[in-house]
Design an enzyme around this catalytic site. Sequence first.
Site, PDB file in Angstrom:
ATOM      1  N   CYS A 164     -16.549 -16.083  19.219  1.00 41.96           N
ATOM      2  CA  CYS A 164     -16.243 -15.513  20.524  1.00 41.96           C
ATOM      3  C   CYS A 164     -15.110 -16.334  21.149  1.00 41.96           C
ATOM      4  O   CYS A 164     -14.933 -17.513  20.845  1.00 41.96           O
ATOM      5  CB  CYS A 164     -17.482 -15.564  21.401  1.00 41.96           C
ATOM      6  SG  CYS A 164     -17.219 -14.869  23.043  1.00 41.96           S
ATOM      7  N   ASP A 166     -14.980 -17.318  24.056  1.00 42.62           N
ATOM      8  CA  ASP A 166     -15.621 -18.231  25.006  1.00 42.62           C
ATOM      9  C   ASP A 166     -15.277 -19.682  24.659  1.00 42.62           C
ATOM     10  O   ASP A 166     -15.442 -20.106  23.520  1.00 42.62           O
ATOM     11  CB  ASP A 166     -17.139 -17.995  24.906  1.00 42.62           C
ATOM     12  CG  ASP A 166     -17.905 -18.645  26.036  1.00 42.62           C
ATOM     13  OD1 ASP A 166     -17.687 -19.838  26.291  1.00 42.62           O
ATOM     14  OD2 ASP A 166     -18.738 -17.955  26.655  1.00 42.62           O
ATOM     15  N   HIS A 232     -23.002 -15.981  20.185  1.00 41.27           N
ATOM     16  CA  HIS A 232     -23.634 -17.119  20.862  1.00 41.27           C
ATOM     17  C   HIS A 232     -24.654 -16.692  21.908  1.00 41.27           C
ATOM     18  O   HIS A 232     -24.658 -15.547  22.358  1.00 41.27           O
ATOM     19  CB  HIS A 232     -22.585 -18.043  21.482  1.00 41.27           C
ATOM     20  CG  HIS A 232     -21.758 -17.401  22.564  1.00 41.27           C
ATOM     21  ND1 HIS A 232     -21.971 -17.620  23.900  1.00 41.27           N
ATOM     22  CD2 HIS A 232     -20.718 -16.523  22.494  1.00 41.27           C
ATOM     23  CE1 HIS A 232     -21.080 -16.936  24.604  1.00 41.27           C
ATOM     24  NE2 HIS A 232     -20.317 -16.256  23.769  1.00 41.27           N
ATOM     25  N   CYS A 243     -23.503 -14.493  26.037  1.00 38.51           N
ATOM     26  CA  CYS A 243     -22.167 -13.954  25.832  1.00 38.51           C
ATOM     27  C   CYS A 243     -21.852 -12.879  26.874  1.00 38.51           C
ATOM     28  O   CYS A 243     -22.506 -11.828  26.919  1.00 38.51           O
ATOM     29  CB  CYS A 243     -22.043 -13.367  24.424  1.00 38.51           C
ATOM     30  SG  CYS A 243     -20.382 -12.773  24.081  1.00 38.51           S
TER      31      CYS A 243
END
Lengths: 503, 503
Positions: A164, A166, A232, A243
């Site tokens: 991701c 992130d 995640h 997420c």
Amino acid sequence: MQRAHRQQSRRTLGWSAGTGTAPLRRPGAVGRGSGAGGESGHPLSRGRENTALFDYESGVKAAFDTIVPTLKQVSALQHESDFELRAQRLAQAELGFDLPEAILSDAWIAQLDMPQLFAWCVFETYRRYCDQFYAQDPLVAGDADEFEGFLQACGFHTLDISPCADGRLAHLVRYVLRLPHRSVRRKSYAGAMFDVDDSIQKWVETEMLRFREGRPNTADAPTRYLKLVAYHHSSVDPEHAGCAAHGSDTRRAAAAGLERLQAFQQAIENSFCCGASIDLLLIGIDTDTDAIRVHVPDARGSIDLDRYVDAQALFDATCRMTATQAASLLGETVRGCSPDVASGMATLIERLLEHNLSQIDYVRGCYGQQYPDGDHAERFIGAGVGFEEVQLRNLMYFAYLDTVEEAAQDLDVGVKIFSALNVSRGLPIPVVVRFDYHGRVPGARERAVTHCQRVAKALFGRYAELAGRGLLHVMQVVRDCNANASIEVLECSVNATPAAGAH
Amino acid sequence: MQRAHRQQSRRTLGWSAGTGTAPLRRPGAVGRGSGAGGESGHPLSRGRENTALFDYESGVKAAFDTIVPTLKQVSALQHESDFELRAQRLAQAELGFDLPEAILSDAWIAQLDMPQLFAWCVFETYRRYCDQFYAQDPLVAGDADEFEGFLQACGFHTLDISPCADGRLAHLVRYVLRLPHRSVRRKSYAGAMFDVDDSIQKWVETEMLRFREGRPNTADAPTRYLKLVAYHHSSVDPEHAGCAAHGSDTRRAAAAGLERLQAFQQAIENSFCCGASIDLLLIGIDTDTDAIRVHVPDARGSIDLDRYVDAQALFDATCRMTATQAASLLGETVRGCSPDVASGMATLIERLLEHNLSQIDYVRGCYGQQYPDGDHAERFIGAGVGFEEVQLRNLMYFAYLDTVEEAAQDLDVGVKIFSALNVSRGLPIPVVVRFDYHGRVPGARERAVTHCQRVAKALFGRYAELAGRGLLHVMQVVRDCNANASIEVLECSVNATPAAGAH
């Protein structure tokens, strides 16, 4: 000049341990299996590596996190008569660099343009961080040479990872999985929803190089392309800190990742003949502890969302064993999860899990039961292609992209995160637009420069309201990935461009 | 239902010769070398092919060009009591299809929304034109099977052509060069400034397929990838009707094309080992006569802007010869231009020139010394990937693109052209956004649909002012290029979507 500057960087960015700003404690374990630190320590944990990784992480983050307290002090000085002199002394002492005179000298007119100064400091710190990374290679992995052979022995010639976007997964490769960062491909997307066509293109290129140049192995070697998706979740606050792209729903994140993996596999199988296929692997990461779960595939490569090995449980079950016992239980657990798993796949998964035990130990030893910054705390957004140096957690929100148009969703998520982190307190969102290029190809630098300009323009178009309020700043950089060089700063929306043309 | 519809299409689109709206005269020559039409006729001209190509071209264009006069008549009727009935009768008789009731039935409120109706008719005509193309294959080339072998015998396994996006070059492959359109790659860009990275990607894929699947030949065959750039100029009005992207400067257009070709070649040579390279060819087209000039490379593949063979001069010099004499002079001229030209390259160039003599004859026979529509007269803009059916001059301005962001310059040129053609008289710019996909790949259609939506949205964003005034309309279509199917209409900014879901 350049060398003096780099040495100074090293000091003030705090790469060596024990700077005044280094947070928390070092990991307790110092040697393999020494387990000296109370709860910390695991027979399979690599203590020395943990110490080095922690020194690096805390040094880099301290450099970024010193900016706000330093600028607060600068702000308090701004109406003093010797303001500029005192501000520069403070900046040199705390940040290790001079502030841009163009911004300081205008302070008397109204007041210091703090948002601009903040963005400038973030960009300058990023530039120094890159210089240090490419000059000193602080994250070089001792086993990098061995890894490629190991991967091929497991049956894979390429490991292509899509985590991701992130920032809490930005350290996935070098920290969470302890892999040599130059030996794997990493392309980040919001929700790990990687672009299938981009991956097909990479597969095609990989096959061509195997056939034509025997890189990384010849095409007759019985190895495959392995695509890994990392979703995640948050064990501490599963319903809010998971997420964002999947509404903090762990099952949805995992299912979407699996679906995208299968789409890629089917695209390869249906587009090319002669039994073309790829292998798939799905893992989940708990962003509070860095513990991974690995969905062990069966003999046919099928992945089940409910069938996985949890590294956290494995850590707890093995932490009081000898290293041999722990390694043995690890192997049994992987094969117990999916009894007919292909042998090479099992060996790779065992290594990933063993590596992850070091990371779980690292987090426990350095931060306690979980990270104190469980939610977003990224320092800037990175957009484009490159960013090899970003291997640290919560440092950068990474949108891998060619165009803003295609990556609008990923960027919107990033801007939303930074609206809470920065804009809410009047600080701008710092965005580094970056395109790496192959310097040995004539014209490639010019194309990368044009690419930067186009993406920067599109960003200002998409987020015009923020930009108009001075709350979005963009620094454009390129990097020649054929030369072992640092980044080249092109231009910057802050009045003063950090060290543009210095390289 | 589908079949009946198609038969009707055929009649009303006027594919068979002699519809009332067919413009001008047929080419004089009917059989090879018969040269029956006064100035028209050349011993190497293929008269029968010319006749078939003219019937097709005039039929398609008549279908588009009947729209405005028909709508003028409809407009005059709009306040009659039986307006809707009479309008539909007229539309059926002239256009061959019904007008959308949703638009007609609102006419009483204020007045007929002519811009919308116009855009709808263009889109519906385009849809019918596609249906006919994919159902009947009107441009199928008799020598398509032979061409691939011929190309390989000349030393090339791929012919990748980048003409200018200008609609006056849209017929380059099938008319000007008389090549089988499915046997070459065509990607159009404003000013022929093709994307080097896109071409590298195609080269990589081509090499992979040769190695892995032996397509189109095996990798050990001593053939190369040939990239051809086609720039253009105007013999009638060189300073105004040349290539807009290069300021109507022929030399600049040629030099820029050559530079881009060399950049592609150097990128391949520097990115891949083992003597990887490509061959290059540069041609220019006089958009008034369709005569080409071919810059014959020397033995090392070098191209000189001043060294070329002009097909127009060749036509004049050979038109009174026998076919054997003409062919012989053609060969001598090519080798005279560049004495050490590689034999395969010379053979290919001879064929291109010979084919072009047919086209010069075609233009002379059908239109006189030059085209009456020397300047832009495109009927719509096509944006995206696909448009195999568009092989006709001045029918469509073609912007090959993945995103509006990257192709902004190409689109701006197109919008400028249509501002003069349509917007200046209150008619909207019709844009077909199209993405072809491989139906055998699961998820590919969904990705193409998303792609269409994204590009359409970006178009409306970039040209918001035009769109707000109702002067920009977009129809989104996709096509499964694995199935031998026509296009699938997704949605349309005109209130009534042309036959959406009918396929």
